[in-house]
Design a protein around this motif. Structure first.
Motif, short mmCIF file in Angstrom:
data_model
loop_
_atom_site.label_atom_id
_atom_site.label_comp_id
_atom_site.label_asym_id
_atom_site.label_seq_id
_atom_site.Cartn_x
_atom_site.Cartn_y
_atom_site.Cartn_z
N LYS A 40 44.70 54.12 48.84
CA LYS A 40 44.54 54.94 50.05
C LYS A 40 45.89 55.26 50.70
CE LYS A 40 39.89 53.27 51.19
NZ LYS A 40 39.07 52.52 52.18
N TYR A 41 46.81 54.30 50.67
CA TYR A 41 48.13 54.52 51.26
C TYR A 41 48.89 55.60 50.50
CZ TYR A 41 52.70 53.31 53.25
OH TYR A 41 53.92 53.34 53.89
N ARG A 42 48.82 55.57 49.18
CA ARG A 42 49.51 56.59 48.39
C ARG A 42 48.87 57.96 48.56
NH1 ARG A 42 51.25 54.04 42.51
NH2 ARG A 42 52.65 52.43 43.33
N ALA A 43 47.54 57.98 48.69
CA ALA A 43 46.87 59.26 48.90
C ALA A 43 47.24 59.87 50.24
CB ALA A 43 45.35 59.07 48.81
N LYS A 44 47.57 59.04 51.21
CA LYS A 44 47.91 59.53 52.54
C LYS A 44 49.37 59.90 52.68
CE LYS A 44 47.41 58.29 57.42
NZ LYS A 44 46.92 57.25 58.38
N PHE A 45 50.28 59.10 52.12
CA PHE A 45 51.72 59.30 52.33
C PHE A 45 52.46 59.78 51.07
CE2 PHE A 45 50.44 56.09 55.46
CZ PHE A 45 50.90 56.68 56.62
N GLY A 46 51.77 59.92 49.96
CA GLY A 46 52.44 60.39 48.75
C GLY A 46 52.49 59.32 47.68
N GLU A 47 52.61 59.77 46.44
CA GLU A 47 52.61 58.84 45.31
C GLU A 47 53.88 58.00 45.24
OE1 GLU A 47 50.24 58.13 43.20
OE2 GLU A 47 48.84 59.51 44.13
N ASP A 48 54.95 58.46 45.86
CA ASP A 48 56.21 57.70 45.80
C ASP A 48 56.24 56.53 46.77
OD1 ASP A 48 57.07 59.49 43.92
OD2 ASP A 48 58.10 60.79 45.37
N ARG A 49 55.35 56.52 47.74
CA ARG A 49 55.33 55.45 48.74
C ARG A 49 54.50 54.29 48.23
NH1 ARG A 49 56.52 57.43 53.83
NH2 ARG A 49 56.52 55.22 54.44
N LYS A 50 54.95 53.07 48.57
CA LYS A 50 54.25 51.86 48.13
C LYS A 50 53.97 50.95 49.33
CE LYS A 50 55.57 51.21 43.30
NZ LYS A 50 56.20 50.26 42.34
N LEU A 51 52.76 50.42 49.37
CA LEU A 51 52.42 49.44 50.41
C LEU A 51 52.71 48.02 49.94
CD1 LEU A 51 51.16 49.10 53.23
CD2 LEU A 51 48.92 48.94 52.12
#
Length: 283
Positions: free
Chosen positions: A104-115
């Motif tokens: 969900k985090y990648r879908a919201k902020f982009g595939e390059d971002r990691k939680l």
């Protein structure tokens, strides 16, 4: 029980386990599940049929069997295996929860971002979940060993038991079928359970010790960084002060005659008097 499904579920736990956890899983499959499926079920399959009493009183054999075997060994071990492996699914569910949050985090902020750097790495809440699962597994193992010892008075299985339960007319001798074979399997399953307890305790100690070492290293790095920053902040001033003190020590200040303002005014007045009256002299 569908053991293939059971094995598939536990195989997912193996990916997130430590070395002790993998050994524990191997012991559960090889020394407990395999022995249970291949041999133990057959040994206890006809236990009530082979339980013979020296009386023909109707219902006496059934009552005596229920008195000495309130719960079957084989069913108790099946229940123990189910309860012992359930806490491991807590870890799998926590990892699945992390993976869902990561998606969900990648879908919201982009595939390059990691939680999370690694959703299966035992840090933060996952570390606590894994540790709690170990404590729960250890408690379940100890509880079932206590129940087995309490229900059957000991892990020893006698050949002959004496029954006085109604409707038996008197003291009735009852004989257990395959007592030696059942006793061997009982000791084997109890030993495997004790080995799993030892492995769980070793894994708990390993996780806590590793956490303490990591925290100690983090504190040392923090103190080292603070010391470096404080040295960098004090160096410009300290170097200047030290250089000035060193220069003063090596070159002491030169002593010069003090020029008083009153003395200079008197000299100028004397020069004016001599210029106007050369014959006079100021005493």
């Amino acid at each position: 029980m569908d053991w293939k499904t059971f094995q598939a579920l536990l195989s997912g736990v193996n990916k997130y386990s430590t070395a002790f956890g993998r050994v524990w899983l191997s012991v559960v499959f090889v020394f407990r599940v395999m022995v249970y499926v291949v041999a133990a079920e057959r040994v206890w399959g006809d236990e009530q049929k082979d339980f013979d009493c020296n009386t023909k009183q109707p219902g006496c054999s059934n009552v005596c069997y229920d008195h000495f075997f309130p719960i079957s060994h084989i069913r108790l071990w099946a229940l123990q295996l189910i309860f012992v492996t359930c806490p491991s699914f807590m870890v799998v569910m926590h990892v699945a929860y992390r993976e869902d949050r990561e998606r969900k985090y990648r879908a919201k902020f982009g595939e390059d971002r990691k939680l999370y750097n690694n959703t299966g790495k035992k840090h933060g809440g996952l570390w606590w979940t894994y540790l709690i699962s170990l404590f729960v597994k250890t408690g379940i193992e100890i509880s079932f060993l206590y129940i087995l010892h309490r229900v059957y008075d000991s892990f020893y299985l006698p050949r002959l038991v004496k029954c006085t339960v109604s409707p038996c007319p008197n003291i009735v001798d009852c004989y257990i079928g395959h007592p030696t074979e059942k006793k061997v399997f009982t000791y084997f399953m109890v030993g495997a359970s004790a080995l799993c307890i030892v492995l769980n305790i070793c894994e708990i100690i390993y996780l806590i010790a590793k956490r303490f070492v990591r925290c100690a290293n983090k504190v040392k790095r923090h103190n080292r960084n603070m010391a470096v920053q404080s040295n960098d902040f004090e160096d410009p001033f300290n170097n200047c002060n030290h250089a000035g003190l060193q220069e003063l020590k090596e070159k002491p200040p030169a002593f010069r005659p003090c020029k008083s303002p009153h003395r200079s005014c008197a000299l100028r007045l004397e020069e004016k008097i001599r210029a106007s009256a050369p014959n006079l002299s100021v005493s």
